[in-house]
Write an enzyme that holds these catalytic residues in place. Structure first.
Site, PDB file in Angstrom:
ATOM      1  CE  LYS A  99      44.244  34.170  44.387  1.00  8.05           C
ATOM      2  NZ  LYS A  99      42.840  34.594  44.471  1.00  8.05           N
TER       3      LYS A  99
ATOM      4  CB  SER B 296      41.480  31.138  45.305  1.00  2.89           C
ATOM      5  OG  SER B 296      41.389  32.390  45.945  1.00  2.89           O
TER       6      SER B 296
END
Length: 150
Positions: A108, A71
């Protein structure tokens, strides 16, 4: 106000190491290596480079963790890379963080989305995680470096 929680250490099996102060300094070339056209190399070395000092100015708060998933490939973070995480650094929007969100860890980018905070992936195949009033959330640490095999 976001809910915060303490994270039991058994929930962090992905922490693969903690930095120690007993590393050795290695030679560092005085010239940068051009990534474009080659240039004549000088036979000059700077003072030795201590990788511990370079990647972890606060070793007591520094951990290594291995990445699982893709991701964050847009940030140069790939599956199986090793992240150097500083738990003493205050996270601000723009930082890449290790976060504990609703019982799960993730890496993230912390962003400000309007007036709210969110965790954004660096891959369009993944969705941003909004941090709402109902989100149990804690920044576990700020990613300072990525170790990537070539």
């Amino acid at each position: 106000m976001l809910k915060h929680t303490s994270i039991p250490s058994q929930r962090m099996p992905w922490v693969i190491g903690k930095l120690t102060n007993n590393g050795k300094a290695l030679p560092l070339a005085g010239e940068a290596v051009p990534a474009g056209f080659p240039s004549p190399a000088d036979e000059y070395l700077e003072r030795p480079l201590d990788l511990n000092e370079y990647v972890a100015p606060r070793p007591e708060a520094t951990f290594f963790v291995r990445v699982s998933g893709d991701s964050m490939i847009g940030a140069g973070i790939h599956h199986d890379d090793i992240l150097v995480v500083d738990r003493s650094q205050q996270a601000v929007p723009g930082n890449i963080v290790i976060a504990f969100v609703d019982g799960e860890f993730t890496v993230k980018r912390l962003i400000r989305d309007g007036t709210e905070l969110a965790l954004a992936p660096e891959n369009p195949d993944f969705s941003t995680i909004p941090l709402t009033l109902d989100t149990t959330f804690e920044v576990w640490g700020v990613v300072r470096h990525v170790v990537h095999k070539v």
